[in-house]
Design a protein around this motif. Structure first.
Motif, PDB file in Angstrom:
ATOM      1  N   THR A  29       1.402  -1.112   0.174  1.00 30.29           N
ATOM      2  CA  THR A  29      -0.330  -0.209  -0.306  1.00 30.29           C
ATOM      3  C   THR A  29       0.724   1.180  -0.365  1.00 30.29           C
ATOM      4  O   THR A  29       1.026   2.446  -0.625  1.00 30.29           O
ATOM      5  N   ILE A  32       2.604   1.818  -3.612  1.00 24.29           N
ATOM      6  CA  ILE A  32       1.299   2.592  -4.406  1.00 24.29           C
ATOM      7  C   ILE A  32       1.334   3.782  -4.155  1.00 24.29           C
ATOM      8  O   ILE A  32       1.532   4.897  -4.815  1.00 24.29           O
ATOM      9  N   SER A  33       0.894   4.612  -2.465  1.00 27.67           N
ATOM     10  CA  SER A  33       1.058   5.902  -2.613  1.00 27.67           C
ATOM     11  C   SER A  33       2.305   6.587  -3.283  1.00 27.67           C
ATOM     12  O   SER A  33       2.195   7.971  -3.275  1.00 27.67           O
ATOM     13  N   PHE A  35       4.585   6.254  -5.584  1.00 30.60           N
ATOM     14  CA  PHE A  35       3.854   5.511  -7.318  1.00 30.60           C
ATOM     15  C   PHE A  35       3.071   7.416  -7.734  1.00 30.60           C
ATOM     16  O   PHE A  35       3.400   7.851  -8.496  1.00 30.60           O
ATOM     17  N   ILE A  36       1.916   6.872  -6.553  1.00 31.67           N
ATOM     18  CA  ILE A  36       0.684   7.974  -6.872  1.00 31.67           C
ATOM     19  C   ILE A  36       1.178   9.661  -6.864  1.00 31.67           C
ATOM     20  O   ILE A  36       1.246  10.603  -7.639  1.00 31.67           O
ATOM     21  N   ASN A  37       2.402  10.050  -5.698  1.00 33.40           N
ATOM     22  CA  ASN A  37       3.268  10.632  -4.899  1.00 33.40           C
ATOM     23  C   ASN A  37       3.560  11.078  -6.231  1.00 33.40           C
ATOM     24  O   ASN A  37       3.707  12.413  -7.069  1.00 33.40           O
ATOM     25  N   GLU A  63       9.214   2.581 -11.863  1.00 34.59           N
ATOM     26  CA  GLU A  63       9.367   1.162 -10.592  1.00 34.59           C
ATOM     27  C   GLU A  63      10.606   1.074 -10.908  1.00 34.59           C
ATOM     28  O   GLU A  63      11.124   0.692  -9.808  1.00 34.59           O
ATOM     29  N   VAL A  81       3.112   0.044  -9.530  1.00 35.42           N
ATOM     30  CA  VAL A  81       2.931   0.570 -10.582  1.00 35.42           C
ATOM     31  C   VAL A  81       1.728   0.650 -11.433  1.00 35.42           C
ATOM     32  O   VAL A  81       1.199   1.352 -11.481  1.00 35.42           O
ATOM     33  N   ALA A  84      -1.080   1.945  -9.531  1.00 35.60           N
ATOM     34  CA  ALA A  84      -0.545   3.474  -9.599  1.00 35.60           C
ATOM     35  C   ALA A  84      -1.899   4.210 -10.380  1.00 35.60           C
ATOM     36  O   ALA A  84      -1.824   5.117 -10.213  1.00 35.60           O
ATOM     37  N   GLU A  87      -5.245   4.163 -10.326  1.00 33.59           N
ATOM     38  CA  GLU A  87      -5.405   5.208  -9.285  1.00 33.59           C
ATOM     39  C   GLU A  87      -5.167   6.559 -10.211  1.00 33.59           C
ATOM     40  O   GLU A  87      -7.044   7.070 -10.262  1.00 33.59           O
ATOM     41  N   LEU A  88      -4.248   6.373 -10.886  1.00 36.21           N
ATOM     42  CA  LEU A  88      -3.859   8.000 -11.544  1.00 36.21           C
ATOM     43  C   LEU A  88      -5.004   8.569 -12.701  1.00 36.21           C
ATOM     44  O   LEU A  88      -5.493  10.297 -12.970  1.00 36.21           O
ATOM     45  N   GLY A 411      -9.457   3.127  -4.532  1.00 34.36           N
ATOM     46  CA  GLY A 411      -8.212   4.689  -4.397  1.00 34.36           C
ATOM     47  C   GLY A 411     -10.045   5.700  -3.822  1.00 34.36           C
ATOM     48  O   GLY A 411     -11.038   5.156  -4.151  1.00 34.36           O
TER      49      GLY A 411
END
Length: 414
Positions: A29, A32-33, A35-37, A63, A81, A84, A87-88, A411
């Protein structure tokens, strides 16, 4: 037609295995966060996010770069990734749709710069859109079997842009870019509220029939800190056994439930027959940008034009005022703790009490949101009613967009 479904396997792991799975989920988790940021704050990833391009070299290089800072390994890193990016992708598409609706309502002449994802990316990145479109045409023509419809669309787009003056193009680009970047900056990135489900594949797990336990299967999973794969005895229903025997299965998912049990999802693809319906008897519909329902007959139902203005003038002002009062009360509370003057303390307590009384008025507080919700309900009910009337008049079968629900993950918006 193929339809994807899942069989669920359940088991009760030991405390040691439960802790191993919990730690792996937590690290996954966090990854993933991370990669999102990284991708959510870097505009150079925008095109890959808009097109949901998980195989982009830029995404894969990220990655590999982040892989050195975590212990999950390349398989979990690549799955993280991918999650991520998904979600993005949903995040930036939501932003694009908001901007699209605003432009349609206030600046319809600029619609071309938000309609095409590649053109939107070029606009935001301040690239030469004419050269970009020309490059897309050349790239498509170089393929072994070029798509004539794609080339025609690009040519029409190019002609539409050439019809605009350079001054207008620059103004349109700047306006659309500013609107999009403003939303991108102030809309909070997706975040994962809890430990997410682990996405497994053949590099991370195997599924075998059990011959030494009373459970139906044993799932072997690679977990953080363990050299060998950890075994989870699991069982399913009689119907689940039949389906797993009858159909080919795909990559599994594993999650620790709130009750300390393990839940493993095994997807399978089932072929289903669909009856052919004459096109003249089909009434298809989809959710519009500014209309609730838009049909293939060209009829929009449930216009939401003006709802944004209503929200800004009624709800946001009311909520903003209450937020200011809460901030002011916190400031007074801090002053009260620091103050040593008894008369000053009495004055501050009176102010805090007055603000608390104002904030406790629940009926008045909910009035603005209730007005907005009531207007939204009226428009929804009216739209559905009119749509049903059209379906009855034409004696049609209603069909809607085939949404890929696998693209909707855990997400959430803050």
């Amino acid at each position: 037609m193929a339809e994807t479904r899942s069989v669920f396997l359940h088991g009760k792991p030991t405390i040691h295995k439960m802790n191993l799975l919990k730690n792996t989920q937590k690290e996954y988790t966090n990854l993933i966060s991370k990669f999102i940021n990284r991708m959510g704050q870097d505009p150079t990833y925008l095109l890959d996010l808009l097109t949901n391009n998980k195989q982009s070299p830029k995404v894969r290089n990220l990655e590999k770069e982040v892989r050195k800072s975590h212990q999950l390994g390349s398989a979990y890193g690549q799955n993280a990734v991918d999650m991520a990016v998904k979600e993005l992708h949903n995040h930036v598409i939501r932003i694009r749709n908001k901007v699209y609706g605003f432009i349609q309502q206030h600046h319809p002449e600029m619609e071309v710069y938000i309609s095409f994802l590649s053109l939107l990316n070029a606009t935001v990145m301040k690239a030469d859109e004419m050269a970009m479109i020309q490059g897309l045409i050349e790239k498509e023509n170089q393929k072994e079997k070029p798509s004539k419809s794609k080339v025609d669309d690009y040519q029409k787009l190019l002609m539409k842009l050439k019809a605009l003056s350079e001054e207008k193009r620059e103004y349109y680009k700047e306006t659309v870019a500013n609107l999009f970047l403003d939303k991108l900056k102030y809309m909070k990135l997706p975040f994962l509220a809890k430990s997410v489900t682990l996405q497994l594949d053949t590099r991370l797990s195997t599924l075998e029939r059990s011959h030494s336990t009373k459970e139906d299967f044993i799932v072997y999973v690679k977990l953080l800190g363990e050299k060998d794969r950890v075994a989870f005895p699991v069982s399913t229903s009689r119907n689940g056994l039949r389906r797993m025997k009858q159909y080919d299965t795909g990559s599994m998912t594993i999650k620790l439930t709130d009750h300390g049990k393990v839940r493993i999802g095994v997807p399978f693809t089932k072929k289903i027959e669909t009856k052919k319906i004459p096109k003249k008897n089909i009434l298809s519909f989809d959710a519009g940008i500014t209309d609730l329902i838009f049909t293939n007959t060209g009829n929009p139902y449930g216009s939401f034009c003006g709802m944004r203005q209503l929200y800004e003038e009624v709800v946001e002002i009311k909520l903003g005022h209450r937020s200011s009062l809460r901030n002011k009360m916190r400031d007074y509370q801090k002053e009260l703790k620091k103050s040593t003057n008894p008369y000053e303390k009495v004055r501050l307590r009176e102010k805090i009490q007055n603000i608390a009384c104002s904030l406790s008025g629940k009926k008045k507080k909910d009035k603005g949101p209730r007005q907005y919700a009531h207007q939204a309900d009226l428009r929804v009910n009216e739209a559905v009613g009119l749509f049903i009337e059209e379906a009855k008049r034409s004696h049609s079968i209603c069909v809607y967009e085939d949404l890929d629900i696998t693209e909707f993950g855990p997400g959430k918006e803050k």
